[in-house]
Scaffold this active site. Structure first.
Site, short mmCIF file in Angstrom:
data_model
loop_
_atom_site.label_atom_id
_atom_site.label_comp_id
_atom_site.label_asym_id
_atom_site.label_seq_id
_atom_site.Cartn_x
_atom_site.Cartn_y
_atom_site.Cartn_z
N ASP A 66 -4.96 0.66 -12.75
CA ASP A 66 -4.14 0.30 -11.61
C ASP A 66 -3.01 -0.63 -12.06
OD1 ASP A 66 -3.44 -0.49 -8.78
OD2 ASP A 66 -5.29 0.57 -8.35
N ASP B 45 -13.01 -14.96 -5.97
CA ASP B 45 -14.10 -14.17 -5.39
C ASP B 45 -14.55 -13.04 -6.30
OD1 ASP B 45 -13.52 -15.79 -3.27
OD2 ASP B 45 -12.90 -14.19 -1.92
N HIS C 185 -2.12 -4.62 -5.78
CA HIS C 185 -2.88 -3.41 -5.46
C HIS C 185 -4.17 -3.35 -6.27
CE1 HIS C 185 -3.90 0.92 -5.30
NE2 HIS C 185 -3.30 0.90 -4.13
N SER D 295 -6.31 4.59 -0.69
CA SER D 295 -6.65 3.75 -1.86
C SER D 295 -7.89 2.93 -1.55
CB SER D 295 -5.49 2.81 -2.19
OG SER D 295 -4.43 3.48 -2.79
N VAL E 211 -14.28 15.93 -9.39
CA VAL E 211 -13.85 14.60 -8.97
C VAL E 211 -14.17 14.43 -7.48
CG1 VAL E 211 -11.83 13.13 -8.57
CG2 VAL E 211 -12.06 14.42 -10.70
N ALA F 152 -7.60 14.00 -7.49
CA ALA F 152 -8.57 14.29 -6.43
C ALA F 152 -8.79 15.79 -6.27
CB ALA F 152 -8.10 13.69 -5.11
#
Length: 359
Positions: A46, A54, A80, A235, A188, A183
């Site tokens: 990414d 966190d 992102h 996403s 996948v 995808a």
């Protein structure tokens, strides 16, 4: 692949958990009594992943495949990648403070392959997947839409052959008009998005390759400088499904990748027309059912075994959002597993009464 907004309140750690409505919808508290993703590594190619408070305990050193990072994937100028990683593996700050991921004891392998403007190159994504495969990742979560270059296709095929669960986003309208690659690749897990009520989100791409839906609207997660973001898009749904795959791989460590995908789709809550359809795929993800149902292996058919009923949507809090996010021209969200498998039972309708299940 999403629209997002940085939240304005302080660091927000005392409020964000209540805003994470998808945790209640998915019954994560119940799921975490069964698995929290222990021992599982999820690769996140990414915009890089920042060491958010966190998330930092679950953030491994990774890799940059393009110039401009910190060398280990742990720098993010976009937010992102940090947001996707947070949805998968955030551990929070104790009690109910901070963001919580779907698999809060899994580890994230960050890979920086997309610059801050969100416009990546297919072969950079391919290099990320090659690296994740070489590092023996258990799951690869790709929140990007790309084009199937020969190198990218080869990288995806190699990952699947290496027994890695690959998850990818189908894409968002209007920026995409058909299901994105990878995808659309056989094997996948192609993930679409649902709203707070579990209905297909209007922006989620439809098509014959859709496998499963997960929450994708007003999703709260980690962002830059210790803050949080609210985003909407496939996403987010992809990262959530990647976290679910991590839970399954941890609870069933000997289960092959395609059986992990099969367990996710076979236990999904059927919505829309009965059976698989182009809007919902096999249905909306059900974490608890995926971890508890008696699912015969691929190749066996049964209509007698049925998982638990899915969760109802949890109460939520609204907020404003703006359209700043990863407008990937060449990359898209990816949660992968399989479109061409045999499924073991009649699809369960969302309004079916809760069945009993052995645990």
């Amino acid at each position: 692949m999403a629209t997002s907004a940085l939240l304005p309140f302080g660091d927000g750690s005392d409020r964000v958990r209540a805003d994470q409505w998808h945790l209640g919808f998915l019954r994560t508290a119940e799921a975490h009594q069964l698995s929290q993703g222990e021992g599982i590594v999820v690769a996140v190619p990414d915009t890089g992943v920042e060491a958010h408070p966190d998330l930092e305990k679950n953030l491994l050193p990774g890799m940059d495949v393009i110039p401009g990072g910190s060398g280990d994937g742990r720098r993010d100028a976009n937010s992102h990648g940090t947001g996707m990683a947070g949805l998968i593996a955030s551990h929070g700050r104790g009690g109910n403070r901070g963001a919580l991921g779907v698999a809060p004891k899994s580890k994230v392998l960050p890979i920086f392959d997309t610059p801050a403007n969100g416009l990546g190159k297919p072969d950079d994504l391919a290099a990320s997947i090659e690296y994740a495969t070489a590092q023996h990742a258990d799951v690869i979560s790709i929140s990007a839409a790309s084009t199937p270059t020969p190198r990218l296709k080869s990288a995806i095929e190699s990952a699947l052959e290496a027994n890695i669960v690959v998850v990818a986003a189908v894409g968002n309208m209007p920026s995409e008009t058909s299901i994105s690659y990878p995808a659309s690749e056989q094997g996948v897990i192609a993930v679409g998005g649902s709203d707070r009520q579990g209905n297909k989100a209007e922006f989620s791409i439809e098509g014959t390759d859709v496998d499963i839906l997960a929450p994708a609207v007003d999703i709260y997660t980690t962002s830059l400088a210790g803050r949080y973001r609210r985003s909407t898009g496939t996403s987010d749904a992809t990262a959530i499904v990647a976290g679910a795959a991590a839970l399954i791989r941890s609870k069933y460590p000997d289960l092959p990748a395609q059986e992990v995908a099969h367990r996710l789709t076979a236990t999904a809550v059927d919505k829309g027309p009965p059976g698989r359809d182009d809007q919902y795929g096999y249905g909306v993800i059900d974490l608890v059912a995926a971890l508890t149902a008696d699912v015969p292996p691929l190749g066996f058919e049964s209509s007698d075994v049925t998982p638990p009923a899915s969760a109802e949507a949890a109460p939520d809090k609204d907020g404003d959002s703006s359209s700043t996010a990863r407008g990937l021209a060449t990359l898209g969200v990816l949660v992968a597993a399989g479109g061409g498998y045999l499924f073991w039972r009649r699809r369960r309708r969302a309004d079916d009464p809760p069945p009993r299940v052995s645990r």
